[in-house]
Design a protein around this motif. Structure first.
Motif, PDB file in Angstrom:
ATOM      1  N   ASN A  78      -0.340   1.213   6.741  1.00 38.50           N
ATOM      2  CA  ASN A  78      -0.792   1.570   5.391  1.00 38.50           C
ATOM      3  C   ASN A  78      -1.782   0.537   4.875  1.00 38.50           C
ATOM      4  OD1 ASN A  78       1.123   3.879   4.625  1.00 38.50           O
ATOM      5  ND2 ASN A  78       2.549   2.312   5.316  1.00 38.50           N
ATOM      6  N   PHE A  79      -2.839   1.013   4.250  1.00 42.32           N
ATOM      7  CA  PHE A  79      -3.809   0.063   3.693  1.00 42.32           C
ATOM      8  C   PHE A  79      -4.253   0.527   2.305  1.00 42.32           C
ATOM      9  CE2 PHE A  79      -7.558   2.757   4.323  1.00 42.32           C
ATOM     10  CZ  PHE A  79      -7.135   3.611   5.327  1.00 42.32           C
ATOM     11  N   ARG A 132       1.065  21.016   2.213  1.00 38.73           N
ATOM     12  CA  ARG A 132       0.368  21.639   1.076  1.00 38.73           C
ATOM     13  C   ARG A 132      -1.132  21.508   1.262  1.00 38.73           C
ATOM     14  NH1 ARG A 132       4.317  19.056  -2.026  1.00 38.73           N
ATOM     15  NH2 ARG A 132       5.777  20.544  -2.920  1.00 38.73           N
ATOM     16  N   LYS A 169     -12.312   5.102 -10.679  1.00 40.14           N
ATOM     17  CA  LYS A 169     -11.869   5.443 -12.031  1.00 40.14           C
ATOM     18  C   LYS A 169     -12.799   4.825 -13.061  1.00 40.14           C
ATOM     19  CE  LYS A 169      -7.069   6.171 -10.850  1.00 40.14           C
ATOM     20  NZ  LYS A 169      -5.650   5.890 -11.100  1.00 40.14           N
ATOM     21  N   ALA A 224       0.810  -1.220   0.000  1.00 39.04           N
ATOM     22  CA  ALA A 224       0.000   0.000   0.000  1.00 39.04           C
ATOM     23  C   ALA A 224       0.842   1.268   0.000  1.00 39.04           C
ATOM     24  CB  ALA A 224      -0.924  -0.008   1.224  1.00 39.04           C
ATOM     25  N   ASP A 225       2.008   1.239   0.670  1.00 40.42           N
ATOM     26  CA  ASP A 225       2.770   2.493   0.781  1.00 40.42           C
ATOM     27  C   ASP A 225       3.430   2.908  -0.529  1.00 40.42           C
ATOM     28  OD1 ASP A 225       4.550   0.418   0.892  1.00 40.42           O
ATOM     29  OD2 ASP A 225       5.928   1.408   2.266  1.00 40.42           O
ATOM     30  N   ALA A 236       3.002  16.400   1.918  1.00 36.94           N
ATOM     31  CA  ALA A 236       1.622  16.146   1.490  1.00 36.94           C
ATOM     32  C   ALA A 236       0.636  16.757   2.485  1.00 36.94           C
ATOM     33  CB  ALA A 236       1.388  14.650   1.371  1.00 36.94           C
ATOM     34  N   ALA A 257       2.767  10.693  -3.217  1.00 36.86           N
ATOM     35  CA  ALA A 257       2.651  11.502  -1.996  1.00 36.86           C
ATOM     36  C   ALA A 257       3.135  12.928  -2.251  1.00 36.86           C
ATOM     37  CB  ALA A 257       3.453  10.870  -0.871  1.00 36.86           C
ATOM     38  N   LEU A 258       4.139  13.072  -3.095  1.00 42.57           N
ATOM     39  CA  LEU A 258       4.669  14.399  -3.417  1.00 42.57           C
ATOM     40  C   LEU A 258       4.016  14.986  -4.660  1.00 42.57           C
ATOM     41  CD1 LEU A 258       8.512  13.812  -2.835  1.00 42.57           C
ATOM     42  CD2 LEU A 258       6.875  14.886  -1.295  1.00 42.57           C
ATOM     43  N   LYS A 259       3.270  14.171  -5.387  1.00 49.81           N
ATOM     44  CA  LYS A 259       2.654  14.564  -6.653  1.00 49.81           C
ATOM     45  C   LYS A 259       3.705  15.117  -7.617  1.00 49.81           C
ATOM     46  CE  LYS A 259      -1.884  15.504  -4.661  1.00 49.81           C
ATOM     47  NZ  LYS A 259      -2.454  14.200  -5.006  1.00 49.81           N
ATOM     48  N   LYS A 260       4.831  14.448  -7.692  1.00 44.34           N
ATOM     49  CA  LYS A 260       5.948  14.939  -8.483  1.00 44.34           C
ATOM     50  C   LYS A 260       6.541  13.828  -9.332  1.00 44.34           C
ATOM     51  CE  LYS A 260       8.452  18.800  -6.568  1.00 44.34           C
ATOM     52  NZ  LYS A 260       9.611  19.236  -5.838  1.00 44.34           N
ATOM     53  N   THR A 261       6.884  14.182 -10.564  1.00 45.25           N
ATOM     54  CA  THR A 261       7.660  13.279 -11.401  1.00 45.25           C
ATOM     55  C   THR A 261       9.112  13.726 -11.328  1.00 45.25           C
ATOM     56  OG1 THR A 261       5.792  12.995 -12.889  1.00 45.25           O
ATOM     57  CG2 THR A 261       7.948  12.343 -13.724  1.00 45.25           C
ATOM     58  N   LYS A 262       9.975  12.858 -10.825  1.00 45.30           N
ATOM     59  CA  LYS A 262      11.373  13.237 -10.639  1.00 45.30           C
ATOM     60  C   LYS A 262      12.260  12.460 -11.601  1.00 45.30           C
ATOM     61  CE  LYS A 262      13.126  13.781  -6.515  1.00 45.30           C
ATOM     62  NZ  LYS A 262      13.344  15.164  -6.114  1.00 45.30           N
ATOM     63  N   LYS A 319       1.746   2.181  -3.536  1.00 49.27           N
ATOM     64  CA  LYS A 319       0.673   2.130  -4.534  1.00 49.27           C
ATOM     65  C   LYS A 319       0.618   3.445  -5.320  1.00 49.27           C
ATOM     66  CE  LYS A 319      -4.237   1.277  -5.059  1.00 49.27           C
ATOM     67  NZ  LYS A 319      -5.537   1.213  -4.400  1.00 49.27           N
ATOM     68  N   ASN A 320       0.435   3.351  -6.606  1.00 54.69           N
ATOM     69  CA  ASN A 320       0.350   4.483  -7.542  1.00 54.69           C
ATOM     70  C   ASN A 320       1.700   5.127  -7.846  1.00 54.69           C
ATOM     71  OD1 ASN A 320      -2.414   4.245  -7.894  1.00 54.69           O
ATOM     72  ND2 ASN A 320      -2.854   5.568  -6.139  1.00 54.69           N
ATOM     73  N   VAL A 329       1.139  20.739  -7.595  1.00 51.75           N
ATOM     74  CA  VAL A 329       2.576  20.831  -7.314  1.00 51.75           C
ATOM     75  C   VAL A 329       3.318  21.112  -8.609  1.00 51.75           C
ATOM     76  CG1 VAL A 329       4.574  19.634  -6.352  1.00 51.75           C
ATOM     77  CG2 VAL A 329       2.300  19.172  -5.430  1.00 51.75           C
ATOM     78  N   GLY A 342      -1.683   7.019 -13.582  1.00 47.33           N
ATOM     79  CA  GLY A 342      -1.699   5.663 -13.044  1.00 47.33           C
ATOM     80  C   GLY A 342      -2.586   4.752 -13.854  1.00 47.33           C
ATOM     81  N   ASP A 380       4.965  -5.260   5.223  1.00 48.82           N
ATOM     82  CA  ASP A 380       4.501  -4.512   4.050  1.00 48.82           C
ATOM     83  C   ASP A 380       3.501  -3.426   4.433  1.00 48.82           C
ATOM     84  OD1 ASP A 380       6.071  -5.704   2.205  1.00 48.82           O
ATOM     85  OD2 ASP A 380       4.585  -7.186   1.569  1.00 48.82           O
TER      86      ASP A 380
END
Lengths: 260, 412
Positions: free
Chosen positions: B411-412, B132, B56, A85-86, B129, A112-117, A88-89, B102, A259, B377
């Motif tokens: 986290n889930f 902001r 979605k 989960a941490d 996160a 989490a940062l909404k950033k493409t690095k 995910k996306n 962002v 995603g 995990d």
């Protein structure tokens, strides 16, 4: 006399076209090039499950959806992390180039940062998602980057293989050498040993399954074990679609951020 | 305008019917204890639920991200970080609702990343996160190959959220006498004439990624208009009237790789910034100046340690000596740097991190060491410290607020 002449011609043709004789003339470089150039379709999508197994046998599972496509000599790949989960996306995109000496371009999207690095592909010795595969292990290493030598031929999993020793031309490479078992005529590498910079055996990769999909030989299950730490990673590909016609738009920042 | 957006959200949501809603997020326990004074008080005892519901569909999707903070006083803070609908048609994508936006390539500093305002109730210590805040409006994207044109339209202005006066994170205010605050002009009404508009062009390619942006916005930080009146006892009354002002901004950013290095740069020109002066009797103690804000940074690996460092500078143009210094602008040029070191062990289940800000003008810093362990995990454990050095400046002002903390995340 005529019969003898015909027999001689047939004999010579048979010998010349024999895989055995042809194979005998192969060099280590040619064998590795045959593996590198083995056709595997112009695009592919698959579900990847990576199981990380520590020395105590505890397992962690990472699920990824991946897409790849050839663009002439170049290849673009995009991966979407589904679990745990941490991550995910999170998505990862790699553009690799057929030109020798041109480094890959890589980006990671962090939700989490909404950033493409943009990230450096220079650290190919980094391990991928905590697995035992480095980014270099997962990439298509150009055959011309190493010197190759056929050590012997032997059977692995009932298939006759060339055993090829490869040493990097770059003295700073993370492995002092690798030894690869390549199935004759199929050009599938079914086993590979990695030796660390001190020459000690570090990891053994074993191909546990490969299948013919759309007339292409595709490796679908591998296990890599770090001999020094007793940590292992199993990688399994499922729901493989080859030449399904992936759009070029799949390999863009828009797709990374959106995603699956 | 709010009602129009809500109506649009409802009307355009119909393509989502019949799709599955996915839930994700985390539950977090967070305890922080002061270590900078002799009290060793638990300054933070916080439980958090961060919930994300997403759905979605073909051409449409939505995301709702409510959060719940439960504090030691048994108080509960509930809010909505994001709540938006995405609509897509070919190369066009429209996002309507409350959203975090962002921009830019800088990490931990805000140069062109100025659309989502900051929640500074706990200074810069929460995750970005959480710092902001979402902004309510519309974002229209047009994509072609690896290029994007992005237009943002914000009818509702959201300012920086400052700590309460009783908070340990309340900034130190330097006034000669205790002021009286008049908040009558601090609001910006949501009207068409008060709309914020931003435009960005971005491109991602094999050789370089870059963004070019412009914005007509409100300054998230209010200017402090001053008036001094005799108090009849030979002294003066000081009245401060916070007011937000318009800014015009243009800037850009890039990132590229040179061998093993990732090079990043970002800069922006701000026009119309209101600065306080040392002469409150003239123009309510306010003068207008332009300034530039820019950054150069690099990311690389040193052995097995990931290193990321940035140097950041603000320069006030046509600087005059009557400008009053503050923690963001101290003199004509204000220079700061950041450093991030990260080392991963045990197949990336154990991370050692050090992140630091250092301000050259005040010789103060914030140093944040942290150990992160993935117990499983789902379960993540964090132990860290926030260390403030210096006597003044944006970090040094909190030099009694050094703290150690522990976090547990599911986290889930």
């Amino acid at each position: 006399m005529k019969n003898s002449a015909w027999l001689l011609i047939v004999f010579l043709l048979t010998m010349v076209s024999s895989p055995y004789l042809f194979a005998q003339s192969k060099t280590g470089l040619q064998v590795i090039e045959s593996v590198y150039n083995r056709p595997n379709g112009s695009d592919m999508s698959a579900d990847l499950t990576m199981t990380l197994i520590n020395a105590r046998g505890d397992q962690r599972v990472r699920k990824i959806k991946q897409f790849s496509k050839e663009f002439g000599k170049d290849e673009k790949k995009i991966m979407f992390f589904i679990s745990p989960a941490d991550v995910k996306n999170t998505s990862f995109m790699n553009w690799s180039y057929g030109d020798a000496g041109k480094d890959d371009d890589q980006w990671i999207y962090l939700p989490a940062l909404k950033k493409t690095k943009r990230i450096s592909s220079d650290s190919k010795s980094d391990y991928f998602m905590g697995s035992d595969f480095t980014y270099d292990d997962l990439g298509d290493r150009l055959p011309s980057e190493d010197n190759h030598k056929i050590l012997k031929e032997e059977k692995v999993q009932d298939e006759l293989c060339y055993v090829i020793e490869s040493k990097s031309k770059n003295s700073g490479y993370m492995y002092s050498k690798t030894i690869t078992w390549v199935v004759k005529d199929k050009w599938v590498a079914v086993k590979k040993e990695f030796y660390d910079e001190e020459g000690k055996l570090l990891k053994i990769l074993t191909v546990e399954e490969y299948k013919t999909i759309n007339n292409f030989l595709i490796v679908t299950k591998t296990l890599i074990k770090n001999i020094q730490t007793n940590h292992a990673t199993e990688m399994k590909l499922e729901n493989i679609i080859i030449d399904g016609g992936i759009s070029n738009d799949k390999f863009t920042e828009r797709t990374m951020t959106k995603g699956l | 305008m709010k009602y129009i957006i809500v109506l649009l959200l409802l009307v355009t949501g119909y393509p989502l019917l019949g799709q599955e809603v996915n839930f994700s997020g985390y539950v977090r326990g967070y305890s922080g204890m002061f270590a900078g004074n002799d009290n060793y008080d638990f300054v933070i005892l916080q439980n958090t639920l961060n919930l994300v519901a997403e759905k979605k569909g073909e051409g449409a999707s939505f995301r709702v991200n409510p959060y719940f903070y439960h504090y030691k006083q048994d108080s509960l803070v509930i809010g909505m970080r994001e709540a938006y609908i995405d609509l897509e048609a070919g190369n066009l994508a429209l996002r309507l609702g409350k959203q975090q936006i962002v921009w830019g390539k800088a990490d931990g500093v805000f140069i062109t990343d100025i659309i989502s305002p900051k929640n500074l109730e706990e200074f810069l210590l929460p995750d970005f996160a959480e710092i902001r805040m979402g902004v309510t409006g519309a974002k229209l994207n047009y994509y072609f190959e690896n290029n994007t044109i992005e237009l943002v339209f914000l009818p509702v202005f959201t300012p920086t959220k400052l700590p309460a006066k009783s908070s340990v994170w309340s900034p130190v205010l330097n006034f000669p006498v205790a002021p009286v605050f008049d908040y009558s002009r601090s609001e910006v009404n949501p009207a068409l004439e008060n709309t914020e508009v931003y435009l960005k062009y971005s491109s991602l390619s094999g050789s370089i990624d870059y963004e070019v942006m412009a914005g007509y916005m409100w300054d998230d930080d209010a200017a402090m208009y001053t008036s001094l009146t005799p108090n009849g006892a030979g002294g003066m009354n000081l009245k401060i009237t916070p007011e937000h002002n318009r800014l015009t901004v243009a800037g850009g950013s890039f990132s590229t790789t040179v061998g093993p290095l990732v090079l990043r740069g970002e800069g922006a020109y701000y026009s119309g910034k209101k600065f306080m002066t040392t002469t409150p009797q003239l123009n309510s103690g306010i003068t207008e100046k332009d300034y530039i804000h820019y950054m150069a940074g690099t990311d690389f690996a040193l052995y097995d340690i990931q290193v990321s460092t940035q140097i950041i500078q603000k320069s006030i143009l046509e600087y005059s000596s009557d400008l009053q210094s503050n923690y963001s602008f101290n003199g004509e040029n204000s220079t700061m740097m950041t450093l991030l070191l990260k080392y991963s062990a045990l197949n990336e289940t154990l991370d050692f991190e050090l992140f630091s800000y250092y301000d050259f003008e005040f010789d103060d810093s914030l140093i944040r060491p942290r150990i992160v362990y993935d117990y499983s995990d789902s379960i993540n454990l964090q132990f860290g410290a926030n260390i403030f050095t210096g006597d003044s400046g944006q970090f040094g002002q909190y030099n009694l607020n050094d703290m150690i903390y522990a976090k547990v995340l599911y986290n889930f």
